[in-house]
Design an enzyme around this catalytic site. Sequence first.
Site, PDB file in Angstrom:
ATOM      1  N   PRO A  86      65.671  56.515  53.047  1.00 47.83           N
ATOM      2  CA  PRO A  86      65.125  55.693  54.142  1.00 47.83           C
ATOM      3  C   PRO A  86      65.368  54.209  53.906  1.00 47.83           C
ATOM      4  O   PRO A  86      65.314  53.724  52.775  1.00 47.83           O
ATOM      5  CB  PRO A  86      63.621  56.009  54.104  1.00 47.83           C
ATOM      6  N   GLY A 117      71.310  59.469  53.771  1.00 45.09           N
ATOM      7  CA  GLY A 117      70.908  58.499  52.759  1.00 45.09           C
ATOM      8  C   GLY A 117      69.417  58.291  52.745  1.00 45.09           C
ATOM      9  O   GLY A 117      68.698  58.742  53.644  1.00 45.09           O
ATOM     10  N   GLU A 134      48.771  46.874  28.131  1.00 42.68           N
ATOM     11  CA  GLU A 134      49.983  46.211  28.626  1.00 42.68           C
ATOM     12  C   GLU A 134      50.829  45.670  27.471  1.00 42.68           C
ATOM     13  O   GLU A 134      52.059  45.719  27.512  1.00 42.68           O
ATOM     14  CB  GLU A 134      49.609  45.075  29.583  1.00 42.68           C
TER      15      GLU A 134
END
Length: 673
Positions: A234, A232, A456
């Site tokens: 970390p 899996g 943004e």
Amino acid sequence: MSEEKKKSPFSIYWIYAALGVALIAFQIYMNSGGHATIKYRETFFELVDQQGVKNVRIINQSQAEFKLTAKGIAIVKNASKGELAEMKKALNKESNVKGKEVTFELENIGNHANFEKSLEERGYNNYQNVNEVNYVAQILSYLLPFALIIVIWIFVMRRMAGGGGGGGQIFNIGKSRAQVYEKGKTTNVTFKDVAGLQGAKEEIVEIVEFLKNPKKYTELGAKIPKGALLVGPPGTGKTLLAKAVAGEAKVPFFSLSGSDFVEMFVGVGASRVRDLFRQAKEKSPSIIFIDEIDAIGRARGKNNGFNSNDERENTLNQLLTEMDGFGTNSGVIILAATNRADVLDSALMRAGRFDRQIYVDMPDINERKEIFAVHLKPIKLEANIDIDFLAKQTPGFSGADIANLCNEAALIAARNDKKQVEKQDFLDAVDRIVGGLEKKNKIITQDEKKSIAYHEAGHATTSWLLEHAHPLVKVTIVPRGQSLGAAWYLPEERSITTTEQILDDMCSTLGGRAAEYVTFGKISTGALSDLEKVTKQAYAMVSIYGLNDKIGNISYYDSQGRDSFTKPYSDSTAKTIDEEVSKLIESQYQRAIQLLQENKEKLQALAEKLLTSEVIFKEDLEEIFGKRKWDKEATVEVKATVLETETSNDTVALESPTSETETKPEDNNHVSH
């Protein structure tokens, strides 16, 4: 806290200390009998003239030893100054020792012939010449260089062997360095401390139960699994599961890392593997846990000309033999953990060695809730903290990320002199972990600030107006970490991703650069990581997922990494892939431009609001654009983040598809642009 390892009272240094003490004692014994030294020949000849000297011995023609007659003792005891007075002190010091006669030594007699002539001129002929050998000094002069070389050699070898006592010593370099938990010693971690991971826990618990109660299974003809491999990403809890096994199992538990087998000496890794399994067999039933097994378990023969390491392959061969050779390992179960299962040798992965491969995935919302419940126990919280809300705020967080989040929230609360950790502290901790620390003192010109605001606002506008794009929750133009601005989105926790969803996500990502073009008629370098992200997405669509009509249903993805130096397609196909990727990205860029031109007034209103307040929220977008018509009634407020920066290299690429569940851009919510 775990029990401290008890140190053995015996140490090799005790032997060194004993030898040193013995040497000092021998020297003292050899020099015992009361010795005193005088420096000047005049003092000696003064005593000779007065017949106060007897038993003169000239040693090695360089120094002289003598004793005093009764008259000499009287002369010395009546002396009040000079070197005779010093001799008087030596006599008084030894006077309490019964029967002890003081021997005086003249340090330097000068020329030997002249010294003898002076004695004879004074009528003293009772002297003798002797040659003495200091065997201790000679032995030390021969042995000391060799001893020094040996000590330096042992020190260097211990350093290369990893240092420390016991297994770090040169004579134990081939011994296993596993930490053993037995006879009541545990890690103080149990399965209760492992939140989530229900499927993985069930399989691990079954292995522990088999060791505790094997009869329950063997009566039905079942055999114990030989090994289980935890795979899996970390931070998902693979090592924590192993610690829980060590805490729960009432059998010896051997814990070590794959790197513990790796050494610069030939044959050491294989020797340590043999010793590990020998110890485990002697104490069976037992469990062996090898963390980061990819350190020794990498596939043999890959790129051997570039990374030749026969010692690592010998270690792997020995491990394969021990796990499934002619010998029997009855009662020995092997657990291993890795986040690089794709590079492991196929012989190591087959049934009979690792019978079970347990995938430890990122926690879903319910598992995150359980993980929060564990990590919030030691934290002093305000009364109304909602764990459900915290779980919804952290999609894509691993167990390690959640533990770090709880700690960061407590640190933020302490920094602000609070007595309890509040909800806002957790939200600030999410922003801190995902986006980095705010840099309010960063110098940005007004033109740059305006460009960032429109960039943004472009992301926010396109994401709000596209059906499958992640809607926005919060936008800021305050610099944070390496980013110049940050936008927090509302992603869905998907298992698969459709073409439309990826295209909308690409269009939203390109909305920042499109807003700059629509507003200012020019573009900047602020979209570097945006371009990096969409380029990887586009290449994944075309060459990995088969989502392009011209290339067709073909995937050139190599999960085993065999084609790292060659392309699995021709040059003409590579050219076609590049053309299709370029068309795909440019079409979404033009789509973003058109969408923003149609809503230019709303884009400007949003950007001006952002310039004024520096932070805007979902409510501000609803005020300008109205509610999203695609939003469901019960929308879950879940945050992820997309950060704007010119230098960040953090991207999310479709690089690791696994079986039927694909890895998507949404799988990692910490997307840095």
